[in-house]
Write an enzyme that holds these catalytic residues in place. Structure first.
Site, PDB file in Angstrom:
ATOM      1  N   PHE A 275      -1.715   7.082   4.064  1.00 19.97           N
ATOM      2  CA  PHE A 275      -1.593   5.950   3.150  1.00 19.97           C
ATOM      3  C   PHE A 275      -0.297   5.163   3.359  1.00 19.97           C
ATOM      4  O   PHE A 275      -0.259   3.960   3.156  1.00 19.97           O
ATOM      5  CB  PHE A 275      -1.673   6.408   1.693  1.00 19.97           C
ATOM      6  CG  PHE A 275      -3.068   6.783   1.257  1.00 19.97           C
ATOM      7  CD1 PHE A 275      -4.177   6.112   1.757  1.00 19.97           C
ATOM      8  CD2 PHE A 275      -3.274   7.789   0.330  1.00 19.97           C
ATOM      9  CE1 PHE A 275      -5.455   6.439   1.346  1.00 19.97           C
ATOM     10  CE2 PHE A 275      -4.548   8.126  -0.089  1.00 19.97           C
ATOM     11  CZ  PHE A 275      -5.645   7.450   0.422  1.00 19.97           C
TER      12      PHE A 275
ATOM     13  N   HIS B 218      -4.869   6.047  -5.656  1.00 18.80           N
ATOM     14  CA  HIS B 218      -6.018   6.731  -5.052  1.00 18.80           C
ATOM     15  C   HIS B 218      -6.412   7.920  -5.908  1.00 18.80           C
ATOM     16  O   HIS B 218      -5.669   8.326  -6.795  1.00 18.80           O
ATOM     17  CB  HIS B 218      -5.671   7.213  -3.641  1.00 18.80           C
ATOM     18  CG  HIS B 218      -5.308   6.083  -2.745  1.00 18.80           C
ATOM     19  ND1 HIS B 218      -4.017   5.685  -2.569  1.00 18.80           N
ATOM     20  CD2 HIS B 218      -6.075   5.232  -2.037  1.00 18.80           C
ATOM     21  CE1 HIS B 218      -4.003   4.639  -1.765  1.00 18.80           C
ATOM     22  NE2 HIS B 218      -5.231   4.330  -1.439  1.00 18.80           N
TER      23      HIS B 218
ATOM     24  N   HIS C  72     -10.622   6.122   7.584  1.00 17.12           N
ATOM     25  CA  HIS C  72      -9.179   6.317   7.788  1.00 17.12           C
ATOM     26  C   HIS C  72      -8.923   7.399   8.849  1.00 17.12           C
ATOM     27  O   HIS C  72      -8.081   7.243   9.723  1.00 17.12           O
ATOM     28  CB  HIS C  72      -8.509   6.731   6.476  1.00 17.12           C
ATOM     29  CG  HIS C  72      -8.197   5.580   5.576  1.00 17.12           C
ATOM     30  ND1 HIS C  72      -7.091   4.783   5.733  1.00 17.12           N
ATOM     31  CD2 HIS C  72      -8.848   5.083   4.491  1.00 17.12           C
ATOM     32  CE1 HIS C  72      -7.065   3.848   4.794  1.00 17.12           C
ATOM     33  NE2 HIS C  72      -8.132   4.009   4.028  1.00 17.12           N
TER      34      HIS C  72
ATOM     35  N   HIS D  56     -11.391  -2.031   4.004  1.00 17.94           N
ATOM     36  CA  HIS D  56     -11.436  -2.068   2.539  1.00 17.94           C
ATOM     37  C   HIS D  56     -12.301  -3.193   2.003  1.00 17.94           C
ATOM     38  O   HIS D  56     -12.781  -3.133   0.870  1.00 17.94           O
ATOM     39  CB  HIS D  56     -10.033  -2.070   1.940  1.00 17.94           C
ATOM     40  CG  HIS D  56      -9.598  -0.671   1.649  1.00 17.94           C
ATOM     41  ND1 HIS D  56      -9.903  -0.031   0.465  1.00 17.94           N
ATOM     42  CD2 HIS D  56      -8.971   0.236   2.427  1.00 17.94           C
ATOM     43  CE1 HIS D  56      -9.464   1.213   0.530  1.00 17.94           C
ATOM     44  NE2 HIS D  56      -8.887   1.403   1.704  1.00 17.94           N
TER      45      HIS D  56
ATOM     46  N   HIS E 176     -15.056   6.163   2.846  1.00 18.02           N
ATOM     47  CA  HIS E 176     -13.744   5.547   2.844  1.00 18.02           C
ATOM     48  C   HIS E 176     -12.742   6.426   3.592  1.00 18.02           C
ATOM     49  O   HIS E 176     -12.001   5.969   4.464  1.00 18.02           O
ATOM     50  CB  HIS E 176     -13.270   5.301   1.403  1.00 18.02           C
ATOM     51  CG  HIS E 176     -11.788   5.133   1.314  1.00 18.02           C
ATOM     52  ND1 HIS E 176     -10.954   6.119   0.836  1.00 18.02           N
ATOM     53  CD2 HIS E 176     -10.968   4.113   1.702  1.00 18.02           C
ATOM     54  CE1 HIS E 176      -9.697   5.710   0.918  1.00 18.02           C
ATOM     55  NE2 HIS E 176      -9.684   4.488   1.434  1.00 18.02           N
TER      56      HIS E 176
ATOM     57  N   HIS F 165       0.831  -1.205   0.000  1.00 19.69           N
ATOM     58  CA  HIS F 165       0.000   0.000   0.000  1.00 19.69           C
ATOM     59  C   HIS F 165       0.863   1.251   0.000  1.00 19.69           C
ATOM     60  O   HIS F 165       0.635   2.191  -0.758  1.00 19.69           O
ATOM     61  CB  HIS F 165      -0.939  -0.017   1.209  1.00 19.69           C
ATOM     62  CG  HIS F 165      -2.070   0.944   1.068  1.00 19.69           C
ATOM     63  ND1 HIS F 165      -2.151   2.109   1.784  1.00 19.69           N
ATOM     64  CD2 HIS F 165      -3.160   0.922   0.257  1.00 19.69           C
ATOM     65  CE1 HIS F 165      -3.260   2.750   1.429  1.00 19.69           C
ATOM     66  NE2 HIS F 165      -3.886   2.057   0.510  1.00 19.69           N
TER      67      HIS F 165
ATOM     68  N   HIS G   8      -7.608  -1.867  -5.103  1.00 25.06           N
ATOM     69  CA  HIS G   8      -7.830  -2.408  -3.763  1.00 25.06           C
ATOM     70  C   HIS G   8      -8.517  -3.771  -3.816  1.00 25.06           C
ATOM     71  O   HIS G   8      -8.299  -4.604  -2.946  1.00 25.06           O
ATOM     72  CB  HIS G   8      -8.591  -1.409  -2.892  1.00 25.06           C
ATOM     73  CG  HIS G   8      -7.780  -0.195  -2.538  1.00 25.06           C
ATOM     74  ND1 HIS G   8      -7.677   0.892  -3.375  1.00 25.06           N
ATOM     75  CD2 HIS G   8      -6.990   0.072  -1.460  1.00 25.06           C
ATOM     76  CE1 HIS G   8      -6.859   1.790  -2.809  1.00 25.06           C
ATOM     77  NE2 HIS G   8      -6.434   1.320  -1.654  1.00 25.06           N
TER      78      HIS G   8
HETATM   79 CU1  C2O Z   1      -5.481   2.639  -0.391  1.00 29.22          CU
HETATM   80 CU2  C2O Z   1      -8.152   3.267   2.061  1.00 29.22          CU
HETATM   81  O1  C2O Z   1      -6.672   3.309   1.004  1.00 29.22           O
END
Ligand code: C2O
Length: 581
Positions: free
Chosen positions: A350, A197, A329, A363, A325, A176, A206
């Site tokens: 990230f 992203h 995070h 995810h 999303h 990642h 993903h």
């Molecule tokens: Cu690649 Cu939620 O991030």
């Protein structure tokens, strides 16, 4: 069938672009691609045909891009305002560098390049013998949890027994980091990041990443039915940190999380700051409905903007990527910006997100939302991107046998072909529409609204209110476009947009005036500045707030996080592009 999907356009502000020479070509063909030029704009169309017809016959577009089209290829470009792009190619692992932190110059703990392979093979999907059914984390059986913990324990063990084993926990987390923080360049464009992203690569990248991760976990415990749980944050019962991740003795635990956001704390997907749990649930459901249905006009609005070889690596994420999303995070990662975890580790950046096991469970739900978009939602928006430049975009992953394989975005569109599916669970956000407004807003009550022309570009230090003309009166299908949103990519960014909002109850999103949001997870890249555009569909909002007969509306933009690091260049309302079925 006409396509209304946007194509890859607009590269090229100053220094970072490679561009075609507009001079008649006399140098070697490779000259076309090796010299970065300044301040020259050209457009790359992602949707051009593969073979370009010229008076001299067909020229393969890829050869042309590589400068092998000779004079004819060049002649085709010269004087033609659009050039042609190709899908992004799998990165070259031998050229991997450290993840960057140009912004602060800090030495990041982000050496995340993958082990080098002997060879790369094109991945063939194995025939599906058993369907892995991913369970909701809060409903997983004790047997499922025990297997999950054991698999993660073995994965972590590889970190010490063989740090170069690509199946190891840290190696998996590094994938990642490398694909998201500028460690990989785009092949042929070594001043452009390979970034997964903020574009249409988000969902397919993903999906493949989790696909191999799940197979590796299954193979480490010898269980081909092993399925990765999903964090069911779109259902009130899943709106806390899943308890299986909150046990300090479990290999699923990660100490780099916000200590306030565990136990029974209800997740705040929208950065609303509300302390009322019922309001938080309402905000969450409202924003999920908005990003899945209400604010979406086009396929790219949901899936993300086009990104091809040689184009801006962060053209803009889809509504779900930018929305819930990002909220997850932000909510899970640390918030102290002075201590050792000042980059919002682990989930809040990230480069480190993959080090928290809950990342993959989060995810898994992000991926599930994509399956719901395709399989469940009935909307007038086409579900899949059909551009070859999307379908043929490539990534590399190590599989469960430690073989490096090349995969394509277009081969992962149906999760069942990949051998997994999701446990079916209620979708309480489906049709979670805000109630109609009881009385029409008095726009004249909204103080300090100015015309767009007089204030743009505008910084979001504080709430801004802008008067924007509608394109027509009556029952119209319109969208609000926010253009040239410039952000500091190293910061968490979030803002919400309201129309004719006279009440200013900013902690409440479950109101008819709420039009949608923008959010971004911090990441390191070659430039500190990101640019994006978003569009928010207003059609049902207009009905709910009764503005059909008005000529203008007042757009209110409320910053939720680091507004001072956001500038908006353009605000306008346009008709939703006509769409054919
Ligand atoms: Cu690649 Cu939620 O991030």
């Amino acid at each position: 069938m006409a396509s209304l999907q946007a194509s890859c356009t607009i590269l090229s502000t100053n220094t970072r672009s490679h561009s075609f020479s507009t001079q008649p070509l006399s140098a070697k063909p490779s000259y076309l691609f090796t010299r970065p030029r300044r301040s020259h704009r050209f457009q790359v169309s992602c949707d051009a045909k593969k073979n370009v017809e010229t008076s001299q016959g067909k020229i393969d577009r890829r050869n042309m891009l590589l400068g092998l089209g000779g004079m004819y290829g060049a002649a085709n470009i010269v004087g033609n305002p659009s050039a042609y792009a190709d899908p992004v190619q799998a990165p070259d692992f031998t050229k991997c560098g450290d993840a960057h932190d140009v912004a602060s110059g800090d030495a990041l703990d982000a050496k995340c390049c993958p082990p080098l392979p002997d060879k790369i093979t094109d991945y063939k999907l194995p025939p599906v013998q058993i369907m892995r059914i991913r369970p909701a984390a809060h409903r997983a059986s004790s047997e499922q949890v025990a297997k999950y913990e054991e698999a993660i324990r073995r994965m972590r063990e590889l970190d010490t027994t063989d740090p170069q084993d690509p199946r190891g926990f840290t190696q998996q987390a590094n994938i990642h980091c490398a694909y998201c923080n500028g460690a990989h360049d785009q092949v042929g464009f070594n001043n452009l990041d390979f970034q997964v992203h903020n574009s249409w690569l988000f969902f397919p990248f993903h999906r493949w990443y989790l696909y191999f991760y799940e197979r590796i976990l299954g193979s480490l415990i010898g269980d081909p039915t092993f399925a990765l749980p999903f964090w069911n944050w779109d259902n009130p019962k899943g709106m806390t940190l899943p308890p299986i991740f909150d046990n300090t003795n479990s290999p699923l635990y990660d100490e780099k999380r916000d200590p306030n956001n565990r136990g029974s704390a209800v997740i705040d997907l929208t950065f609303s700051g509300s302390t009322d749990n019922l309001q938080l649930v309402a905000n969450n459901l409202t924003s999920i409905y908005s990003e899945m249905v209400r604010s979406v006009s086009t396929t790219n609005d949901f899936m993300g903007k086009p990104y091809c070889a040689g184009t801006n690596p962060s053209p803009g994420g889809g509504s779900s990527e930018n929305g819930s999303h990002t909220g997850v995070h932000w909510w899970v990662g640390t918030k102290d910006t002075t201590g050792p975890n000042k980059y919002n580790e682990d989930m809040g950046n990230f480069y480190s997100a993959g080090r928290d096991p809950v990342f993959y469970c989060h995810h898994s739900n992000v991926d599930r939302m994509w399956t719901i978009w395709r399989d469940v939602l009935k909307t007038d928006v086409p579900k899949d991107i059909t551009s070859e430049n999307y379908l043929n975009a490539e990534f590399l992953f190590y599989d469960e046998n430690k073989q490096l394989v090349r995969v394509k975005a277009g081969d992962c569109l149906d999760q069942r072909r990949l051998g997994y599916d999701y446990d079916r669970i209620d979708l309480p956000w489906l049709n979670y529409r805000p109630p109609k407004k009881a009385t029409k807003a008095k726009v004249s009550n909204i103080s300090d609204a100015k015309t767009a022309a007089s204030v743009l570009p505008i910084n979001l230090k504080k709430t801004v209110r802008v008067i924007v003309p509608k394109s027509a009166k009556g029952k119209v299908d319109e969208q609000l476009m926010l253009e040239n949103i410039e952000t500091d990519t190293t910061k968490f960014i979030k803002f919400d947009v309201f129309i004719n909002d006279e009440d200013d109850k900013i902690e409440e999103l479950d109101r008819a005036e709420y039009a949608g949001s923008f959010a971004q997870v911090p990441h390191k890249s070659k430039t500190k500045k990101g640019t994006a555009n978003i569009s928010l569909r207003l059609t049902s909002l207009y009905e709910e707030i009764d503005v059909s007969e008005d000529d203008t509306v007042v757009v209110t933009i409320v910053p939720r996080s680091n507004g001072e690091d956001v500038t908006i260049g353009g605000i306008k309302i346009v008709p939703v592009p006509a769409r054919s079925s």
